[in-house]
Design a protein around this motif. Structure first.
Motif, short mmCIF file in Angstrom:
data_model
loop_
_atom_site.label_atom_id
_atom_site.label_comp_id
_atom_site.label_asym_id
_atom_site.label_seq_id
_atom_site.Cartn_x
_atom_site.Cartn_y
_atom_site.Cartn_z
N ASN A 117 76.98 33.20 45.49
CA ASN A 117 77.45 32.70 44.19
C ASN A 117 77.99 33.81 43.29
OD1 ASN A 117 76.75 29.91 44.66
ND2 ASN A 117 74.61 30.49 44.36
N ALA A 118 78.56 34.82 43.92
CA ALA A 118 79.16 35.88 43.12
C ALA A 118 80.43 35.39 42.43
CB ALA A 118 79.48 37.08 44.00
N TYR A 119 81.05 34.33 42.98
CA TYR A 119 82.27 33.77 42.41
C TYR A 119 82.10 32.25 42.35
CZ TYR A 119 83.70 38.33 44.18
OH TYR A 119 83.76 39.67 44.47
N VAL A 120 82.92 31.64 41.54
CA VAL A 120 82.89 30.18 41.42
C VAL A 120 84.08 29.60 42.17
CG1 VAL A 120 81.67 30.23 39.22
CG2 VAL A 120 84.18 30.25 39.25
N ARG A 121 84.07 28.29 42.33
CA ARG A 121 85.11 27.60 43.09
C ARG A 121 86.50 27.87 42.52
NH1 ARG A 121 85.75 22.89 46.23
NH2 ARG A 121 87.69 21.76 45.76
N LYS A 122 86.60 27.84 41.20
CA LYS A 122 87.89 28.03 40.56
C LYS A 122 88.47 29.41 40.87
CE LYS A 122 90.12 27.70 36.02
NZ LYS A 122 89.90 27.44 34.56
N GLN A 123 87.64 30.42 40.94
CA GLN A 123 88.12 31.77 41.24
C GLN A 123 88.63 31.86 42.68
OE1 GLN A 123 84.38 33.74 39.85
NE2 GLN A 123 85.78 35.10 38.73
N VAL A 124 87.93 31.22 43.61
CA VAL A 124 88.37 31.24 45.02
C VAL A 124 89.72 30.57 45.19
CG1 VAL A 124 87.78 30.50 47.36
CG2 VAL A 124 85.97 31.30 45.82
N LEU A 125 89.89 29.43 44.54
CA LEU A 125 91.17 28.72 44.65
C LEU A 125 92.31 29.49 43.98
CD1 LEU A 125 90.00 25.04 43.98
CD2 LEU A 125 90.51 26.14 46.18
N ALA A 126 92.00 30.15 42.86
CA ALA A 126 93.03 30.95 42.19
C ALA A 126 93.44 32.14 43.05
CB ALA A 126 92.51 31.43 40.83
N MET A 127 92.47 32.79 43.70
CA MET A 127 92.80 33.92 44.58
C MET A 127 93.55 33.44 45.82
SD MET A 127 92.83 37.13 45.07
CE MET A 127 91.74 37.74 43.76
N GLU A 128 93.19 32.29 46.33
CA GLU A 128 93.92 31.74 47.48
C GLU A 128 95.39 31.52 47.12
OE1 GLU A 128 93.69 27.82 50.43
OE2 GLU A 128 92.89 27.75 48.39
N LYS A 129 95.63 30.99 45.93
CA LYS A 129 97.00 30.78 45.48
C LYS A 129 97.74 32.09 45.30
CE LYS A 129 99.63 28.46 41.83
NZ LYS A 129 99.54 27.66 40.56
N ALA A 130 97.06 33.09 44.78
CA ALA A 130 97.69 34.40 44.59
C ALA A 130 98.04 35.05 45.92
CB ALA A 130 96.77 35.31 43.78
N ILE A 131 97.16 34.92 46.91
CA ILE A 131 97.42 35.51 48.24
C ILE A 131 98.63 34.85 48.89
CG2 ILE A 131 96.49 35.70 50.58
CD1 ILE A 131 93.73 36.08 49.34
N LEU A 132 98.67 33.55 48.89
CA LEU A 132 99.80 32.84 49.51
C LEU A 132 101.11 33.14 48.78
CD1 LEU A 132 98.12 29.38 50.22
CD2 LEU A 132 98.67 31.17 51.87
N GLY A 133 101.05 33.30 47.48
CA GLY A 133 102.26 33.63 46.73
C GLY A 133 102.77 35.02 47.04
N LYS A 134 101.86 36.00 47.10
CA LYS A 134 102.28 37.38 47.40
C LYS A 134 102.78 37.53 48.83
CE LYS A 134 101.69 39.71 43.60
NZ LYS A 134 102.81 40.45 42.95
N LEU A 135 102.15 36.82 49.76
CA LEU A 135 102.57 36.91 51.16
C LEU A 135 103.70 35.94 51.49
CD1 LEU A 135 99.13 37.24 53.00
CD2 LEU A 135 100.61 39.03 52.06
N GLU A 136 104.12 35.15 50.50
CA GLU A 136 105.21 34.19 50.67
C GLU A 136 104.93 33.23 51.83
OE1 GLU A 136 108.72 36.53 51.10
OE2 GLU A 136 108.77 37.09 48.97
N TRP A 137 103.67 32.86 51.97
CA TRP A 137 103.23 31.91 52.98
C TRP A 137 103.55 32.37 54.40
CZ3 TRP A 137 100.70 27.22 51.72
CH2 TRP A 137 100.60 26.97 50.35
#
Length: 409
Positions: A257-277
């Motif tokens: 529980n070091a992070y919450v669900r919202k943080q994981v989803l936000a980081m997932e979106k940032a990763i896919l955006g930077k890697l251009e899917w």
């Protein structure tokens, strides 16, 4: 009147008729040598008439009058004259006939269908001048297996070799002020434990590490978010590779529980955006599967040991940024064969399928063997414990390759 007086004139008349009938015929067929087209036109205009090779009956010729006292010439005599004075058949070939003449196709008997691998292997042997028995057809047993796609597998791996440069990780820690190589190793060691805890596919682990490195190469990440990058990268890899992917809450729980669900989803979106899917990348796992198959004899011990050495290499930043995925995989197979003392250490079949010689792999293989020697005493033991289990053949306990030890030349 004496009958003998009638015989002589009759014979003379027959000889004269023969000469008069054939001599003018030669004169009628003669043409002045002019343009070749004239001959063609003349021949075409004669279609429908009697051919010039037909023998004319001397008695029926228009310019020869048979004597009144002459009788009908026997058929045997005409046949004899035809054979004696037979003219050669004249064959006229026009431009239209030439166009119509095409080679007749012959049906070839159906032979045994060869795979693309066997064809390319034969071409390689012919080009390199190698004996036929030096290369093994590693796909011979999978000809009837549609999932093995033996007709396309060589083209696929040729494409992987060309595209691995696009997804290769280059040095990036100099741009990360809060992260160093040791922190990265700790993160990868923890991700290997999480991967084993969730019982995920091996492809998922290799893709996760690739996503982490590529994201860190384009985005500055604070130290407190490094673990968040790790679990978000594994979440993306699971959605790509797994049939039943873990849920977001599973990763929240595994991170205590070091992070919450919202943080994981936000980081997932940032990763896919930077890697251009861009997720369809050739990882070391893709090459390991093929190179282990080319390592004849291919058994479970060689397979487990090659995966053990490659995962040890993935934990090290210097290995990932210095060598490409295909070279890491080939070096792991080479180091595994040296560890198991397989002779020869590197075969022509492996050289053909990997594209690497023994000298090209020695430096990377020595580093992998060095990590193997230090695995038992290292604080990061996730890989070591993983390959200590019986289902992995306990290959971590094997003695490292002496031929690739630091003391060896």
């Amino acid at each position: 009147m004496d009958s003998r007086n009638l015989v002589v004139p009759l014979q003379q008349t027959r000889e004269e008729a023969k000469q008069k009938a054939f001599v003018p015929a030669e004169g009628r067929n003669r043409r002045v040598l002019q343009d070749i087209g004239n001959l063609v036109n003349d021949r075409v205009s004669l279609q429908g008439k009697k051919p010039i090779t037909e023998v004319v009956d001397p008695a029926a010729a228009g310019n020869v009058r048979a004597p009144a006292a002459a009788t009908k010439v026997p058929a045997a005599a005409i046949k004899k004259v035809n054979e004696k004075h037979r003219t050669e058949d004249v064959i006229v070939i026009s431009s239209e006939e030439t166009e119509k003449r095409k080679p007749v196709s012959r049906r070839v008997s159906r032979k045994e269908v060869k795979t693309l691998t066997s064809i390319l292997t034969a071409r390689s042997k012919a080009a390199c001048g190698k004996p036929e028995d030096t290369l093994e057809d590693i796909d011979a047993a999978d000809v009837n297996n549609e999932l093995a796609v033996v007709d396309y597998v060589d083209d696929m791996y040729e494409f992987y070799k060309l595209t691995e440069v696009d997804s290769r990780v280059h040095a990036y820690l100099q741009f990360q002020p809060d992260i160093n190589a040791k922190m990265r190793s700790i993160l990868v060691d923890w991700l290997i434990e999480v991967h084993r805890k969730f019982e995920l596919m091996p492809e998922t682990l290799y893709l996760t590490i690739n996503i982490v490195d590529r994201f860190l190469a384009v985005k500055v990440v604070p130290r407190r978010e490094l673990q968040l990058v790790g679990i978000s990268s594994m979440l993306v890899a699971c959605k790509y590779e797994e049939i039943w992917a873990p849920e977001v809450n599973d990763f929240v729980c595994i991170s205590d529980n070091a992070y919450v669900r919202k943080q994981v989803l936000a980081m997932e979106k940032a990763i896919l955006g930077k890697l251009e899917w861009y997720l369809t990348v050739p990882t070391p796992y893709v090459f390991l599967v093929r190179y282990i198959k080319a390592s004849i004899p291919s058994d479970k011990v060689t397979e487990n040991l090659a995966f053990f050495l490659s995962e040890l290499g993935l934990m090290q930043y210097q290995i990932v940024v210095k060598y490409g995925p295909s070279k890491i995989a080939a070096s792991a197979v080479y180091a595994a064969r040296c560890t198991l003392d397989r002779s020869p250490f590197w075969t022509e079949t492996l050289k053909h399928h990997t594209g690497y010689t023994e000298d090209m792999l020695r430096d990377c293989a020595k580093l992998l063997v060095q990590f193997h020697s230090a695995a038992a005493g290292s604080k990061l033991k996730a890989v070591y414990k993983k390959f200590l289990s019986e289902d992995r053949g306990a290959v971590a306990l094997l003695t490292p390759a002496r031929s690739l030890s630091p003391e060896s030349p």
